[in-house]
Enzyme design. Structure first.
Site, mmCIF file in Angstrom:
data_model
loop_
_atom_site.group_PDB
_atom_site.id
_atom_site.type_symbol
_atom_site.label_atom_id
_atom_site.label_comp_id
_atom_site.label_asym_id
_atom_site.label_seq_id
_atom_site.Cartn_x
_atom_site.Cartn_y
_atom_site.Cartn_z
ATOM 1 N N GLU A 360 -2.255 -4.626 -5.083
ATOM 2 C CA GLU A 360 -1.665 -5.121 -6.295
ATOM 3 C C GLU A 360 -2.689 -6.282 -6.764
ATOM 4 O OE1 GLU A 360 2.680 -5.877 -6.775
ATOM 5 O OE2 GLU A 360 2.018 -7.867 -6.190
ATOM 6 N N HIS A 391 -4.041 8.609 17.812
ATOM 7 C CA HIS A 391 -3.382 9.782 17.903
ATOM 8 C C HIS A 391 -2.603 10.139 16.847
ATOM 9 C CE1 HIS A 391 -3.900 9.479 22.467
ATOM 10 N NE2 HIS A 391 -3.875 8.177 22.226
ATOM 11 N N LYS A 516 9.370 -0.282 -14.095
ATOM 12 C CA LYS A 516 10.517 -1.202 -14.333
ATOM 13 C C LYS A 516 11.288 -1.006 -15.530
ATOM 14 C CE LYS A 516 9.224 -5.238 -12.929
ATOM 15 N NZ LYS A 516 9.412 -6.652 -12.176
#
Length: 568
Positions: A360, A391, A516
Site C-alpha cells: 500500500e 512444504h 470503493k
C-alpha cells in the site's frame, strides 16, 4: 544546476544500471567464497544480527547504493520525516508514527506543535482504562467482568494489531497476563467473519472496540452495528455504553452511535492506518489483553529502532541497508517479489501485515511530483513461517522464479521443548532449516554434483538447482514484546527507505478509492432492485450480467428484513 526530477536520471542510478552486467557475470558460489566480502556484509545492532552476504552484490555494489542514497537525499528525507515536515504531500500531512512510541519527555513537532504530550495523554488514558477493565473495576451492564474483547477495524486497523497479538500469545510474560482473557479481530464485512467472532462469546462478558478514525468506514461501521445489535438484543440498548468503546476522532458520530465520548481514544491525521499499530488502534486492544506494561515494552522496542534509523551511519543502519537492497533487487535486477519467511510460528501474521505496509505504501506508478516512473518500483510481498512454507511454495523459490527472501530466525524459542532420546530439540530442528535454506538458494546443486552422486541421467535436469538466488538472514536473540517492536519498526522504516529512493509518496493510498466509489454505485443498485424491483442498469454488459444473476439467485432475501444475527 537543478536536481533531476526522477532518481533514474541521476548518475548514481545510471552507474548502478551499468553495474548490473558485472554482477550477472558472477555467481553467489563465487561471491560467498570471499570471506572479507561476507564479513563486510554483516551488521549487528542491539543483538539483532543482519547477514546480507547472500545478496547478488559486491562491496562495489553496496558503495554504489550508498551513492544512490546520497543522490536521492535519503538522509535529508529521513530528517524531514522526523521533523514533522508534510512529506505526505498529496494529503498535506506530516508522517509521525515515530512519535507514537517516543518517550514522554521527547519533542516531536507537527505544524509547530509538540505532539508527544498528546500521545501520552492517550497512552495514560489507555493504561487507566485497560487496568480498570482487567482488575474488574469496570464491568459490563450486568456487573460481570469483561474478559473478552472484539476489536472491529479493517486494513491497518486490523493487520498490525493482529500481528503483534499473534506474536505475543506464546510469550511467557504476555501469555501469563492474558490468562482467562480472549482477544479477537473482526475485519471482513462478510457475515461469516462476524459469526466466527461472536461464536462462543457471551455479550455479558464482551467488550467491543470500534476502530475508525472518521467513524464512517463502511465495512467497519456495518460490523460495529452488527455487534451493537448482538449486545442490545441480549442486554438492552442501554448496555452499549458499557460494552462498546471507540478509537476515533469523530466524537459526534461516536456519541450518536451510542458510545460515551469519554470512552473514545484519539489518534491523529499524521498517523497512516498501516503505521498505526503503536497508536490507540493497537495499544488499546493489546493492553486489554496483555496489560499496559507489556505493550509499553513493545513501544520501547519500536522506539529503539527509530533512534537507530535516524542516527546510525548507512553502513550500520539495518533499515537503510534492507531498503537499499530491495531497491537493487526490484529496480535493477528485475525481481518483482519478496518472500518474508520467519522461522517462528509466533510471527505467522508478520507477512500479511508487512504485505499491506509495503504494497500500500510503495505500490505507486508515479513520482511524488506526479511524473510516471520509467522503472519498476514496489514489491509483491508474501510469506509463511518456516518450515510450513518449505512444504508449500519453496519449490518455486528453488527451481522456478527468482524471489529474494527474508529469513528471520529467533535464537531462543518462546516455548522450548526437549524430548529424551531425540537427536536435537524441536527448536534446533526448526533452526537447522533456517540455516540450511539460504545456502540451498545461494549455492544450488550442479549437474556435475548430481553425476558424482550417480543420479540417473534423465533425472539430472529435474534435480539441478541453479542457485544464485538472493536472501538476507535476520537473527533475533528472543521474541518478546520489545523485540517484536523492533522487528515492526525495522520493516516500517525499510519500506520508507525504498519510497524515499524511488521518489514516491509512501504515505498515501489513492489506489483504494476507485473500487470503493464503484462499490457505492453497486450498493445503490442492490437496494433499488431489492426494495423497488428495479432492473439492473448503468453497468457494462459483464457487470450487469453478474449482478442480475446474483439478484435472481437471492430473490428470497426480504426487501425489508427483520434483524437476523449470525449463528454458529
Amino acid at each position: 544546476m537543478a536536481s533531476p526530477a526522477l532518481i533514474s536520471e541521476t548518475e548514481a542510478w545510471k552507474d548502478l544500471k551499468a553495474h548490473v552486467e558485472d554482477i550477472k557475470r558472477t555467481h553467489l558460489r563465487e561471491l560467498m567464497g570471499d570471506t572479507e566480502r561476507c564479513q563486510s556484509m554483516m551488521v549487528e545492532f542491539d543483538n539483532i544480527f543482519l547477514d546480507y552476504s547472500r545478496q547478488q552484490a559486491s562491496p562495489d555494489t553496496i558503495n554504489k547504493l550508498y551513492k544512490l542514497a546520497d543522490a536521492a537525499h535519503l538522509k535529508q528525507k529521513i530528517d524531514r520525516m522526523y521533523n514533522g515536515d508534510h512529506i505526505n504531500s498529496t494529503e498535506n500531512r506530516s508522517v509521525l508514527h515515530v512519535a507514537l512510541r517516543a518517550p514522554r519527555n521527547s519533542a516531536i513537532c507537527s505544524d509547530g506543535k509538540n505532539v508527544v504530550p498528546d500521545v501520552w495523554n492517550v497512552l495514560d488514558k489507555i493504561k487507566d482504562f485497560s487496568e480498570r477493565v482487567r482488575n474488574g473495576s469496570w464491568v459490563g451492564a450486568t456487573g460481570k467482568e469483561l474478559k473478552d474483547v472484539i476489536a472491529v477495524g479493517i486494513g491497518g486497523s486490523f493487520l498490525g494489531p493482529l500481528f503483534v497479538h499473534t506474536a505475543l500469545q506464546t510469550d511467557p510474560e504476555a501469555s501469563k497476563n492474558a490468562r482467562g482473557r480472549e482477544l479477537r479481530f473482526l475485519a471482513n464485512v462478510d457475515p461469516i467473519d462476524a459469526a466466527r467472532n461472536i461464536s462462543g462469546l457471551d455479550p455479558e462478558t464482551t467488550l467491543v472496540v470500534v476502530v475508525s478514525k472518521t467513524f464512517t468506514t463502511a465495512e467497519t461501521m456495518l460490523n460495529a452495528r452488527t455487534l451493537r445489535e448482538w449486545i442490545s438484543s441480549a442486554l438492552g440498548p442501554s448496555a452499549v455504553a458499557k460494552h462498546m468503546v471507540a478509537v476515533s476522532t469523530n466524537l459526534p458520530l461516536v456519541e450518536k452511535f451510542g458510545i460515551d465520548p469519554n470512552n473514545a481514544f484519539a489518534f491523529w491525521d499524521w498517523v497512516g492506518g498501516r503505521y498505526s499499530v503503536c497508536s490507540a488502534v493497537g495499544v488499546l486492544p493489546l493492553s486489554l489483553q496483555y496489560g499496559f506494561a507489556v505493550v509499553e515494552k513493545f513501544l520501547q522496542g519500536a522506539h529503539n529502532i527509530d533512534q537507530h534509523f535516524s542516527s546510525a551511519p548507512f553502513e550500520k543502519n539495518i533499515p537503510v541497508l534492507l531498503g537499499l537492497l530491495s531497491v537493487w533487487n526490484v529496480s535493477f535486477l528485475g525481481y518483482p517479489a519478496r518472500a518474508i519467511l520467519p522461522y517462528s510460528q509466533a510471527l505467522e501474521k508478520l507477512a500479511p501485515h508487512i504485505q499491506q505496509v509495503s504494497m500500500e505504501s510503495n505500490g505507486k506508478g508515479v513520482s511524488i511530483d506526479g511524473l510516471p516512473l520509467p522503472f519498476e518500483s514496489g514489491e509483491i510481498d508474501f510469506g509463511e513461517p518456516g518450515t510450513n512454507g518449505q512444504h508449500s511454495f519453496y519449490q518455486l523459490i528453488h527451481q522456478g522464479r527468482v524471489i529474494p527472501c527474508d529469513f528471520i530466525g529467533v535464537v531462543k524459542s518462546q516455548q522450548p521443548v526437549y524430548l529424551k532420546g531425540e537427536v536435537v530439540n524441536n527448536h534446533d530442528e526448526l533452526m537447522s532449516n533456517f540455516f540450511a535454506q539460504p545456502d540451498a538458494l545461494a549455492y544450488g546443486k550442479t549437474p556435475e554434483q548430481l553425476k558424482k552422486e550417480n543420479v540417473s541421467e534423465h533425472l539430472i535436469p529435474h534435480k539441478t538447482f541453479t542457485g544464485n538466488r538472493p536472501s538476507v538472514s535476520i537473527l533475533l536473540p528472543t521474541l518478546d514484546a520489545y523485540r517484536i517492536g523492533q522487528l515492526l519498526a525495522i520493516y516500517e522504516h525499510r519500506v520508507a527507505v525504498q519510497g524515499f529512493i524511488w521518489g514516491i509518496n509512501s504515505f498515501d493510498q489513492w489506489g483504494v478509492e476507485l473500487g470503493k466509489s464503484l462499490a457505492t454505485q453497486v450498493r445503490k443498485q442492490l437496494h433499488a432492485s431489492r426494495v423497488k424491483g428495479e432492473s439492473v442498469e448503468g453497468f457494462n454488459f459483464s457487470t450487469k450480467t453478474l449482478l442480475t444473476r446474483y439478484l435472481e439467485a437471492t430473490s428470497d432475501v426480504p426487501a425489508a428484513p427483520s434483524t437476523l444475527l449470525p449463528k454458529i
